[in-house]
Motif scaffolding. Structure first.
Motif, PDB file in Angstrom:
ATOM      1  N   ALA A   1      -7.487  13.660   8.660  1.00 21.81           N
ATOM      2  CA  ALA A   1      -6.965  13.652  10.028  1.00 21.81           C
ATOM      3  C   ALA A   1      -7.502  14.897  10.724  1.00 21.81           C
ATOM      4  O   ALA A   1      -6.980  16.004  10.539  1.00 21.81           O
ATOM      5  N   ALA A   2      -8.556  14.736  11.507  1.00 18.93           N
ATOM      6  CA  ALA A   2      -9.211  15.879  12.134  1.00 18.93           C
ATOM      7  C   ALA A   2      -8.273  16.645  13.056  1.00 18.93           C
ATOM      8  O   ALA A   2      -8.358  17.870  13.172  1.00 18.93           O
ATOM      9  N   ASP A   3      -7.359  15.924  13.704  1.00 18.82           N
ATOM     10  CA  ASP A   3      -6.420  16.559  14.634  1.00 18.82           C
ATOM     11  C   ASP A   3      -5.033  16.678  14.025  1.00 18.82           C
ATOM     12  O   ASP A   3      -4.020  16.525  14.718  1.00 18.82           O
ATOM     13  N   TRP A   4      -4.954  16.989  12.754  1.00 18.04           N
ATOM     14  CA  TRP A   4      -3.680  17.058  12.044  1.00 18.04           C
ATOM     15  C   TRP A   4      -2.708  18.047  12.672  1.00 18.04           C
ATOM     16  O   TRP A   4      -1.481  17.882  12.574  1.00 18.04           O
TER      17      TRP A   4
ATOM     18  N   LEU B   1       1.818   1.655  15.504  1.00 15.03           N
ATOM     19  CA  LEU B   1       0.643   2.374  15.992  1.00 15.03           C
ATOM     20  C   LEU B   1       0.740   2.627  17.493  1.00 15.03           C
ATOM     21  O   LEU B   1       0.386   3.708  17.978  1.00 15.03           O
ATOM     22  N   ALA B   2       1.238   1.662  18.236  1.00 16.00           N
ATOM     23  CA  ALA B   2       1.374   1.828  19.684  1.00 16.00           C
ATOM     24  C   ALA B   2       2.391   2.901  20.027  1.00 16.00           C
ATOM     25  O   ALA B   2       2.276   3.569  21.066  1.00 16.00           O
ATOM     26  N   SER B   3       3.387   3.096  19.154  1.00 22.09           N
ATOM     27  CA  SER B   3       4.424   4.097  19.423  1.00 22.09           C
ATOM     28  C   SER B   3       3.952   5.518  19.152  1.00 22.09           C
ATOM     29  O   SER B   3       4.583   6.482  19.604  1.00 22.09           O
ATOM     30  N   LEU B   4       2.857   5.664  18.408  1.00 23.29           N
ATOM     31  CA  LEU B   4       2.356   6.994  18.060  1.00 23.29           C
ATOM     32  C   LEU B   4       1.452   7.500  19.174  1.00 23.29           C
ATOM     33  O   LEU B   4       0.259   7.730  19.002  1.00 23.29           O
ATOM     34  N   SER B   5       2.037   7.692  20.318  1.00 23.04           N
ATOM     35  CA  SER B   5       1.297   8.063  21.520  1.00 23.04           C
ATOM     36  C   SER B   5       1.101   9.563  21.612  1.00 23.04           C
ATOM     37  O   SER B   5       1.676  10.345  20.866  1.00 23.04           O
TER      38      SER B   5
ATOM     39  N   ARG C   1      -0.789   8.028  12.265  1.00 30.79           N
ATOM     40  CA  ARG C   1      -1.694   7.131  12.982  1.00 30.79           C
ATOM     41  C   ARG C   1      -3.006   6.968  12.222  1.00 30.79           C
ATOM     42  O   ARG C   1      -3.493   5.836  12.025  1.00 30.79           O
ATOM     43  N   VAL C   2      -3.580   8.086  11.792  1.00 30.67           N
ATOM     44  CA  VAL C   2      -4.849   8.044  11.066  1.00 30.67           C
ATOM     45  C   VAL C   2      -4.693   7.293   9.741  1.00 30.67           C
ATOM     46  O   VAL C   2      -5.524   6.455   9.373  1.00 30.67           O
ATOM     47  N   GLY C   3      -3.624   7.579   9.041  1.00 30.01           N
ATOM     48  CA  GLY C   3      -3.411   6.935   7.750  1.00 30.01           C
ATOM     49  C   GLY C   3      -3.186   5.448   7.860  1.00 30.01           C
ATOM     50  O   GLY C   3      -3.765   4.660   7.099  1.00 30.01           O
ATOM     51  N   LEU C   4      -2.346   5.053   8.804  1.00 29.91           N
ATOM     52  CA  LEU C   4      -2.060   3.625   8.966  1.00 29.91           C
ATOM     53  C   LEU C   4      -3.305   2.877   9.433  1.00 29.91           C
ATOM     54  O   LEU C   4      -3.584   1.763   8.963  1.00 29.91           O
TER      55      LEU C   4
ATOM     56  N   ALA D   1       0.845  -1.199   0.000  1.00 28.81           N
ATOM     57  CA  ALA D   1       0.000   0.000   0.000  1.00 28.81           C
ATOM     58  C   ALA D   1       0.879   1.246   0.000  1.00 28.81           C
ATOM     59  O   ALA D   1       2.042   1.203   0.413  1.00 28.81           O
ATOM     60  N   GLY D   2       0.327   2.327  -0.462  1.00 27.78           N
ATOM     61  CA  GLY D   2       1.007   3.616  -0.406  1.00 27.78           C
ATOM     62  C   GLY D   2       0.280   4.535   0.555  1.00 27.78           C
ATOM     63  O   GLY D   2      -0.952   4.608   0.531  1.00 27.78           O
ATOM     64  N   LEU D   3       1.022   5.188   1.428  1.00 22.10           N
ATOM     65  CA  LEU D   3       0.435   6.137   2.368  1.00 22.10           C
ATOM     66  C   LEU D   3       1.135   7.476   2.195  1.00 22.10           C
ATOM     67  O   LEU D   3       2.323   7.615   2.488  1.00 22.10           O
ATOM     68  N   LEU D   4       0.399   8.457   1.700  1.00 20.91           N
ATOM     69  CA  LEU D   4       0.939   9.782   1.445  1.00 20.91           C
ATOM     70  C   LEU D   4       0.489  10.741   2.534  1.00 20.91           C
ATOM     71  O   LEU D   4      -0.712  10.934   2.746  1.00 20.91           O
ATOM     72  N   LEU D   5       1.445  11.335   3.238  1.00 14.75           N
ATOM     73  CA  LEU D   5       1.133  12.295   4.291  1.00 14.75           C
ATOM     74  C   LEU D   5       1.128  13.695   3.687  1.00 14.75           C
ATOM     75  O   LEU D   5       2.159  14.205   3.240  1.00 14.75           O
ATOM     76  N   ALA D   6      -0.061  14.316   3.661  1.00 16.73           N
ATOM     77  CA  ALA D   6      -0.239  15.604   2.983  1.00 16.73           C
ATOM     78  C   ALA D   6      -1.146  16.523   3.777  1.00 16.73           C
ATOM     79  O   ALA D   6      -1.938  17.276   3.214  1.00 16.73           O
ATOM     80  N   ALA D   7      -1.022  16.471   5.114  1.00  9.16           N
ATOM     81  CA  ALA D   7      -1.960  17.202   5.968  1.00  9.16           C
ATOM     82  C   ALA D   7      -1.437  18.538   6.467  1.00  9.16           C
ATOM     83  O   ALA D   7      -2.193  19.318   7.039  1.00  9.16           O
TER      84      ALA D   7
END
Length: 206
Positions: free
Chosen positions: A76-79, A153-157, A88-91, A10-16
């Motif tokens: 991502a509402a809380d970007w 995901l657990a590390s993204l606290s 976190r939201v993307g993954l 999969a590709g995950l592009l962070l653009a927020a």
């Protein structure tokens, strides 16, 4: 978590981001008459990523409108909390897919092309953990196999929303580096004027 992995990356592009130094969201910036977000999606798709999810935040409606039809925008509402929240939201949005790995890419890397993405896709597997290397500097994209997703995901606290996957990657001996300096500089765009260097091919690593 889905137990059957189908071999896809999969590709995950962070653009927020809001692009405070850039003067506005980088995703909306034009390079050779095409937005950076659309270009980046094309790169991920062209390199073999399926599916492609794009995390949007600042000016979400405007950015989402530029996401090509063959990719999905994820809000991502809380970007504003930082890149870790976007990641976190993307993954999380990909956990219902059967992808064996995810390639995490940033919207402000305009000289990363489909050939570089394909180099990562070729080594994608559930236990992969690979980061791009440009000469002596580490960078993006980053390939994370499905096996590592729960740990990431657990590390993204809440305590480290602005560092993204940095601590996760630094703590893993399984991480390998993939040399990519023959294909790109790996340099990001901080200011609008920087785009001209990419367009005219004058950017070189200092």
């Amino acid at each position: 978590m889905t137990e059957h992995f189908d071999g896809r990356c999969a590709g995950l592009l962070l653009a927020a981001g809001s692009g405070s130094r850039f003067g506005g969201p980088k995703a909306l910036a034009l390079m050779e008459n095409r937005s950076l977000v659309a270009r980046a999606v094309d790169v991920l798709r062209g390199g073999g990523c399926r599916p492609v999810h794009v995390v949007v935040g600042a000016q979400a409606d405007e950015v989402s409108a530029l996401v090509p039809f063959d990719a999905s925008a994820v809000h991502a509402a809380d970007w504003e909390r930082g890149i870790g929240e976007s990641l976190r939201v993307g993954l999380t949005s990909l956990t219902d897919t059967n992808a064996s790995a995810v390639l995490i890419h940033l919207v402000d890397l305009p000289d990363v092309g489909a050939d570089l993405v394909a180099r990562f896709v070729a080594v994608a597997r559930p236990d992969a953990l690979v980061r791009a290397m440009f000469d002596d500097a580490i960078g993006h994209p980053v390939l994370v196999g499905r096996t590592w997703w729960p740990t990431l995901l657990a590390s993204l606290s809440d305590s480290a929303p602005r560092t993204g996957a940095r601590s996760f990657l630094n703590d893993h001996q399984a991480l390998t580096l993939l040399e990519c300096s023959d294909l790109a500089t790996g340099r990001d765009v901080d200011y609008a004027a920087d785009l001209a260097h990419f367009v005219h091919g004058t950017l070189r690593r200092q």
